[in-house]
Design a protein around this motif. Structure first.
Motif, PDB file in Angstrom:
ATOM      1  N   GLN A 644      69.811  51.855  58.819  1.00 13.08           N
ATOM      2  CA  GLN A 644      68.374  51.896  59.058  1.00 13.08           C
ATOM      3  C   GLN A 644      67.714  52.988  58.213  1.00 13.08           C
ATOM      4  OE1 GLN A 644      66.533  49.774  61.097  1.00 13.08           O
ATOM      5  NE2 GLN A 644      64.822  50.765  60.061  1.00 13.08           N
ATOM      6  N   SER A 647      67.509  51.846  54.617  1.00 15.39           N
ATOM      7  CA  SER A 647      66.488  50.800  54.506  1.00 15.39           C
ATOM      8  C   SER A 647      65.082  51.406  54.545  1.00 15.39           C
ATOM      9  CB  SER A 647      66.661  49.793  55.649  1.00 15.39           C
ATOM     10  OG  SER A 647      65.625  48.838  55.641  1.00 15.39           O
ATOM     11  N   ASP A 648      64.851  52.382  55.444  1.00 14.14           N
ATOM     12  CA  ASP A 648      63.533  53.026  55.548  1.00 14.14           C
ATOM     13  C   ASP A 648      63.179  53.764  54.263  1.00 14.14           C
ATOM     14  OD1 ASP A 648      63.257  52.092  58.109  1.00 14.14           O
ATOM     15  OD2 ASP A 648      63.866  53.961  59.084  1.00 14.14           O
ATOM     16  N   GLN A 651      62.285  51.205  51.623  1.00 15.74           N
ATOM     17  CA  GLN A 651      60.971  50.614  51.879  1.00 15.74           C
ATOM     18  C   GLN A 651      59.836  51.584  51.545  1.00 15.74           C
ATOM     19  OE1 GLN A 651      60.790  49.057  55.874  1.00 15.74           O
ATOM     20  NE2 GLN A 651      62.493  47.635  55.543  1.00 15.74           N
ATOM     21  N   SER A 652      60.153  52.882  51.599  1.00 13.38           N
ATOM     22  CA  SER A 652      59.158  53.902  51.246  1.00 13.38           C
ATOM     23  C   SER A 652      59.040  54.106  49.744  1.00 13.38           C
ATOM     24  CB  SER A 652      59.527  55.239  51.912  1.00 13.38           C
ATOM     25  OG  SER A 652      59.531  55.116  53.320  1.00 13.38           O
ATOM     26  N   SER A 744      67.799  59.026  59.941  1.00 15.68           N
ATOM     27  CA  SER A 744      66.433  58.497  59.905  1.00 15.68           C
ATOM     28  C   SER A 744      65.390  59.596  60.085  1.00 15.68           C
ATOM     29  CB  SER A 744      66.248  57.427  60.990  1.00 15.68           C
ATOM     30  OG  SER A 744      66.592  57.934  62.265  1.00 15.68           O
ATOM     31  N   ASN A 747      63.514  60.560  56.804  1.00 14.75           N
ATOM     32  CA  ASN A 747      62.360  59.761  56.391  1.00 14.75           C
ATOM     33  C   ASN A 747      61.116  60.187  57.172  1.00 14.75           C
ATOM     34  OD1 ASN A 747      61.481  57.592  54.646  1.00 14.75           O
ATOM     35  ND2 ASN A 747      61.123  56.388  56.488  1.00 14.75           N
ATOM     36  N   GLN A 748      61.289  60.534  58.456  1.00 18.30           N
ATOM     37  CA  GLN A 748      60.172  61.052  59.243  1.00 18.30           C
ATOM     38  C   GLN A 748      59.682  62.374  58.670  1.00 18.30           C
ATOM     39  OE1 GLN A 748      62.593  60.303  63.067  1.00 18.30           O
ATOM     40  NE2 GLN A 748      60.508  60.227  63.786  1.00 18.30           N
TER      41      GLN A 748
END
Length: 811
Positions: A644, A647-648, A651-652, A744, A747-748
């Protein structure tokens, strides 16, 4: 014979030396102990005597009077709970009363840096705290605190309870100043309305003069008491050879009052008492809201302190009363400050862990959300580490204390958080530098405005100059960056991400490529031995080289002391009868050493001279006297959210790659499973660094690693991220430390950094736009003084409120 309350030595001087402690007069043996104990009480540290486990050291010399207020902080007994020590360097968070703007922080930093032995100091004007590091053999803590005091600020080691008391006292004082200004403004405005209506021109001028004298009397407490914070800040700045934003405000208030007093005494000219009281009131109102916002922004770090309990359940073995040959376990509740390294404590279900330690007995789930931001309990058993402030969920645990006070993980996180809050982006440094020039320019413009209006309308010259001074005060400019950075750092901590170096908030939004090491990052790092394969080389019973147990013992002996995930897989096979000497770590290859005069090597295929291109899986080879004896097949599961997280990031718009020292087949399997197109295998640390350098010619690159084996490549990347294992957190040199297991969160962090930069830019645009718009209006006489005060205050409140939006970000 009575003993000294401080050092426990006999008192031979009767009642000549005493100190009042907790409302009781206590005997001291000498003037030195009396001075030190009085300094401890005067410093608000009476709890030291309540929780100390040993008497203080005897003070043979008198404390110099000028250092009496701070000398207590030089005592080892006091510093053990406040100061973090690393060799001869000490670090302390200092609470400083009286900081009003970025110029104050600049003044303190530059004055303290002049002291010999100061390693570094950074001051955060938002939290009103400084992080100081010094060489204890060159300069003492009392000298640092005294130096801060001599330039007009009250300094003391940051303590949560004392800081809260101080904040409440400051709020009460501020409210008193604000209330007085508000009351006086209402009264003076009543008289001003009558004066403005020209009612007394046709009536007795004595009544007009009476109203002026009453207004002057009512305005005096506002000028001499309510406005004091502006004067003190301006004077401190001038003494430091710098102009700050409060200078223009002070000139406006003092100038308007003095001019009005002269007009009242002489009976000629205009009075501005209502303007003085009104814009003082609005300025104070704006500062009050700023103060509340700053407290909100900095509250999270205080909450971390509060998570550590005040008491602990000490577990001791004592002889049985009836039979001395028998012993019983005794559980005693004691203050956590009285714990010592090596003590055994009991952590009951539902209780908070009182100190960092290692589990001796029991198995339970622990909620470590205060460290990692993850609410799911982690199952821990014997030999696992637990940390102060975490919560035991299921079963009782017996824990041996391994770290206390400033050496605990929570203290390290607080220090790192404070470092992050105190670091200033390049744009903030530029703003701080320009604010001084801006303030000087405003004073010059105000002076030119006054002289120009003397030719246009002499009766309006003074109040126009007054409006220029007040309206254009660059408060909003100074608040634009530090408040936003403080809020963002608090959110990062909640995410379980610790910022270690300056520039992180600038670097994160610029990233275009993220490179992951494999073991311990994309995978869990909990490597286990799936299979041990013995070779046919030299496996006679006499030599015992080929026996499975022997090769495992050899491997464990070589890996002993290493904290690499692979080394942990061999720890269960360690034998006290198998000892390795001359151990050498070959970075990126393996480990060599001697056991029973035999040359033992464990590492990858290249290290052992093997062509393993046909092999499957993650393999480790062991050779004895350059003859391969065994092959260990290792397995390491992928982190739950690795797919995940990758993938994030993709996508960014970020590219993702793997750079690993493992064999190509195993790395490619992981890359395929995570949908990562670019993977690089069989790389040494030097190869990884070359890869990063090549990628950096086109892109800004972030590197994920374990922070130890990947030190060179982490240092070479634009941004480095280390997976924090808790115990090794202080050893990491990365820009960011990810405490939890969830990738994850990174990414945050990128999204939050982008939002932070956007808010800082919004703040700066607003601050500059306001001043650009208000300046010509004030110069041309379209802004009256009290409107100028309202505008300046609202401008500052808008900037602070905009920054506080970061605290509402959902994580």
């Amino acid at each position: 014979m009575q003993t000294c309350f401080h050092c426990n030595e006999p008192v031979l001087t009767g009642r000549e030396f005493t100190t009042v402690i907790d409302n009781q007069e206590q005997l001291m043996c000498c003037p030195g102990c009396q001075a030190v104990s009085q300094a401890i009480i005067d410093s608000g540290l009476s709890s030291y005597y309540q929780f100390r486990s040993e008497p203080g050291s005897k003070q043979t010399a008198l404390v110099p009077s000028e250092l009496a207020q701070y000398s207590a902080y030089d005592l080892p007994e006091i510093q053990q709970d406040l100061v973090y020590s690393k060799e001869d360097e000490k670090t302390l968070s200092v609470s400083i009363e009286g900081i009003t703007c970025a110029a104050c922080a600049w003044l303190i930093e530059h004055k303290i840096k002049q002291l010999p032995g100061i390693v570094k100091i950074s001051v955060n004007s938002t939290t009103q705290r400084a992080l100081v590091s010094w060489n204890d053999s060159t300069v003492k803590l009392s000298e640092i605190l005294s130096a801060i005091s001599r330039i007009g600020y009250q300094a003391a080691p940051y303590q949560v309870d004392e800081q809260e008391k101080l904040s409440k006292q400051e709020s009460r004082n501020f409210l008193l100043r604000l209330g007085l200004a508000g009351f006086a403004t209402m009264q003076v405005m009543m008289f001003a309305l009558a004066l403005y209506s020209d009612y007394f021109i046709l009536q007795d001028t004595e009544m007009r003069d009476y109203f002026r004298w009453v207004s002057m009397t009512l305005a005096a407490p506002v000028v001499f008491y309510s406005a004091q914070p502006f004067y003190f800040s301006a004077v401190r700045s001038l003494l430091g050879g710098k102009v700050n934003m409060d200078l223009s405000v002070s000139l406006a208030i003092a100038g308007a009052y003095i001019a009005s007093c002269i007009a009242t005494i002489t009976g000629t000219g205009e009075v501005y008492f209502e303007s003085v009281t009104m814009f003082t009131f609005f300025l104070l109102l704006g500062r009050f809201f700023e103060q509340k916002a700053k407290q909100t922004a900095s509250v999270s770090s205080s909450n971390l302190h509060k998570l550590v309990p005040l008491t602990a359940n000490l577990k001791t073995i004592e002889p049985h009363c009836e039979n001395d040959s028998e012993t019983i376990e005794v559980i005693t509740e004691i203050p956590a400050k009285r714990l010592n390294i090596g003590d055994t404590i009991l952590i009951k279900p539902g209780e908070v862990v009182a100190a960092d330690g290692i589990i001796l007995q029991g198995k339970s789930g622990l909620n470590e959300s205060m460290l990692t931001g993850e609410q799911m309990p982690l199952i821990k058993s014997a030999q696992d580490m637990v940390y102060a402030g975490t919560i035991n969920v299921d079963q009782p645990l017996t824990v041996e204390v391994t770290a206390l006070g400033q050496d605990q993980l929570v203290a390290e996180i607080i220090r790192l958080q404070e470092v992050a809050s105190n670091t200033k982006p390049k744009i903030a440094l530029m703003v701080d530098k320009s604010a001084s020039y801006f303030s000087t320019a405003i004073i010059l413009i105000a002076a030119i405005t006054y002289f120009a209006w003397q030719f246009i309308s002499p009766e309006d010259a003074f109040w126009v100059m007054l409006s220029v001074l007040v309206a254009t005060c660059p408060c909003a400019l100074a608040l634009a960056t530090p408040t936003a950075i403080t809020c963002s750092t608090a959110i990062f901590t909640k995410l379980g991400i610790i910022v270690q170096k300056a520039g992180v908030f600038e670097k994160l939004p610029l990233l275009q490529h993220v490179v992951f090491d494999k073991t311990g990052t994309l995978t869990c790092g909990t490597v286990s031995i799936q299979k041990t394969i013995l070779t046919d080389a030299d496996t006679t019973e006499e030599s015992q080289q080929g026996s499975q147990q022997t090769v495992l013992n050899y491997a464990a002996a070589l890996e002993l002391g290493s904290i690499h995930p692979i080394a942990q897989a061999f720890s269960p096979f360690h034998s006290k009868y198998v000892v390795a000497t001359d151990i050498t770590h070959h970075v990126g290859l393996g480990i060599s050493g001697k056991i029973d005069n035999k040359e033992i090597k464990i590492g990858n295929a290249q290290f052992n001279g093997i062509d393993a291109s046909h092999c499957q899986g993650q393999l480790l080879w062991l050779s004895i006297d350059n003859i391969v004896a065994a092959c260990f097949v290792l397995q390491d599961s992928i982190r739950v959210d690795s797919e995940q997280a990758v993938s994030d990031l993709q996508q960014s718009g970020l590219q993702v790659s793997i750079a690993s020292g493992d064999c190509a087949k195993h790395v490619n399997e992981i890359a395929e499973q995570l949908n990562i197109k670019h993977s690089y295998s069989g790389l040494s640390p030097a190869d990884k660094l070359d890869l990063i350098n090549n990628l950096q010619t086109k892109q800004d690159v972030a590197m994920f690693g374990d922070g130890i084996n990947d030190a060179p490549v982490l240092a070479g990347a634009n941004l480095s991220v280390a997976m924090g294992s808790g115990s090794a957190i202080a050893k990491n040199s990365a820009d960011l430390i990810l405490l939890g297991d969830h990738l994850s969160k990174f990414n945050q962090a990128i999204k939050l950094a982008k939002l932070t930069n956007r808010i800082i830019k919004q703040n700066l645009i607003w601050a500059f736009a306001y001043n650009i718009i208000i300046l010509p209006l004030a110069v041309t006489g379209h802004v009256v003084p009290y409107i100028a005060a309202i505008g300046m205050s609202i401008s500052s409140i808008i900037v602070v409120s905009n920054s506080l939006r970061l605290l509402r970000v959902k994580i």
